[in-house]
Design a protein around this motif. Structure first.
Motif, mmCIF file in Angstrom:
data_model
loop_
_atom_site.group_PDB
_atom_site.id
_atom_site.type_symbol
_atom_site.label_atom_id
_atom_site.label_comp_id
_atom_site.label_asym_id
_atom_site.label_seq_id
_atom_site.Cartn_x
_atom_site.Cartn_y
_atom_site.Cartn_z
ATOM 1 N N LEU A 57 83.689 -3.524 72.948
ATOM 2 C CA LEU A 57 85.144 -3.510 73.002
ATOM 3 C C LEU A 57 85.560 -2.282 73.797
ATOM 4 C CD1 LEU A 57 86.691 -5.828 71.560
ATOM 5 C CD2 LEU A 57 84.419 -5.435 70.645
ATOM 6 N N VAL A 58 85.826 -2.491 75.082
ATOM 7 C CA VAL A 58 86.148 -1.409 76.002
ATOM 8 C C VAL A 58 87.657 -1.235 76.109
ATOM 9 C CG1 VAL A 58 83.991 -1.703 77.298
ATOM 10 C CG2 VAL A 58 86.042 -2.944 78.022
ATOM 11 N N TRP A 59 88.055 -0.227 76.902
ATOM 12 C CA TRP A 59 89.469 0.048 77.165
ATOM 13 C C TRP A 59 90.235 0.236 75.856
ATOM 14 C CZ3 TRP A 59 90.736 -4.150 81.415
ATOM 15 C CH2 TRP A 59 89.905 -3.963 82.503
ATOM 16 N N ARG A 60 89.627 0.990 74.932
ATOM 17 C CA ARG A 60 90.221 1.297 73.620
ATOM 18 C C ARG A 60 90.450 0.041 72.778
ATOM 19 N NH1 ARG A 60 90.831 6.533 73.285
ATOM 20 N NH2 ARG A 60 91.454 7.762 75.062
ATOM 21 N N GLY A 61 89.646 -0.993 73.034
ATOM 22 C CA GLY A 61 89.747 -2.237 72.275
ATOM 23 C C GLY A 61 90.603 -3.293 72.937
ATOM 24 N N ALA A 62 91.136 -3.013 74.117
ATOM 25 C CA ALA A 62 92.007 -3.962 74.810
ATOM 26 C C ALA A 62 91.232 -5.023 75.582
ATOM 27 C CB ALA A 62 92.937 -3.215 75.763
ATOM 28 N N ASP A 119 85.097 3.740 80.562
ATOM 29 C CA ASP A 119 85.695 2.507 80.047
ATOM 30 C C ASP A 119 85.509 2.294 78.547
ATOM 31 O OD1 ASP A 119 86.586 1.108 82.613
ATOM 32 O OD2 ASP A 119 84.494 1.593 83.073
ATOM 33 N N TYR A 120 84.405 2.748 78.008
ATOM 34 C CA TYR A 120 84.104 2.522 76.595
ATOM 35 C C TYR A 120 84.596 3.733 75.814
ATOM 36 C CZ TYR A 120 81.359 0.711 72.633
ATOM 37 O OH TYR A 120 80.940 0.191 71.422
ATOM 38 N N LEU A 121 85.827 3.614 75.347
ATOM 39 C CA LEU A 121 86.502 4.706 74.660
ATOM 40 C C LEU A 121 86.751 4.318 73.208
ATOM 41 C CD1 LEU A 121 89.054 5.367 77.506
ATOM 42 C CD2 LEU A 121 87.048 6.750 76.960
ATOM 43 N N PRO A 122 86.943 5.295 72.340
ATOM 44 C CA PRO A 122 87.187 4.965 70.933
ATOM 45 C C PRO A 122 88.374 4.021 70.761
ATOM 46 C CG PRO A 122 86.807 7.313 71.179
ATOM 47 C CD PRO A 122 86.927 6.740 72.563
#
Length: 144
Positions: A57-62, A119-122
């Motif tokens: 789930l990248v872009w803070r889950g977006a 891209d892979y942020l919390p």
């Protein structure tokens, strides 16, 4: 049930895991890790154990990417210590352009864990709080 916080919406991680199982891809579950390195190692270990891809789930889950390959310093299933040197991801949105995140990566993109930090942020969704996921790295992993 509907809504982001229930965890059952089709685009949410739990919906993704359940959808994979319903479509015959095997059993998947949502897991969270406190750091990117722990998340990448968990994903790589799951691929090594099952031979099946992992969802990130990248872009803070977006958005989501598929992690489907890796290079490591030793076999993740073996007794030796190992670290991840490269992962291979595919973005189902490719070749679209995000106004916020820029151009998506191409199919089978080989990147280092350092490059993944772009891209892979919390997890942090503007739609509300997600207890257990907020501020963490979310994956959809295959399990036996």
């Amino acid at each position: 049930r509907s809504g982001a916080r229930s965890g059952y919406a089709a685009g949410e991680p739990l919906g993704w895991a359940r959808g994979l199982q319903q479509r015959g891809a095997g059993h998947y579950k949502v897991v969270v890790e406190s750091t990117l390195i722990k998340a990448v190692r968990r994903g790589v270990a799951a691929i090594r154990a099952t031979g099946r891809p992992v969802g990130l789930l990248v872009w803070r889950g977006a958005h989501s990417w598929v992690l489907h390959g890796f290079e490591t310093t030793a076999d993740p299933a073996g007794p030796d210590a190992w670290s991840v040197t490269r992962i291979y991801v595919s973005d189902p949105w490719y070749p679209r352009l995000s106004r916020i995140w820029g151009r998506s990566r191409g199919p089978n993109a080989g990147i280092t864990p350092k490059q993944l930090t772009e891209d892979y942020l919390p997890w942090k969704r503007p739609t509300g709080r997600y207890p257990g996921m907020d501020g963490k790295f979310v994956l959809v992993i295959p399990v036996d």
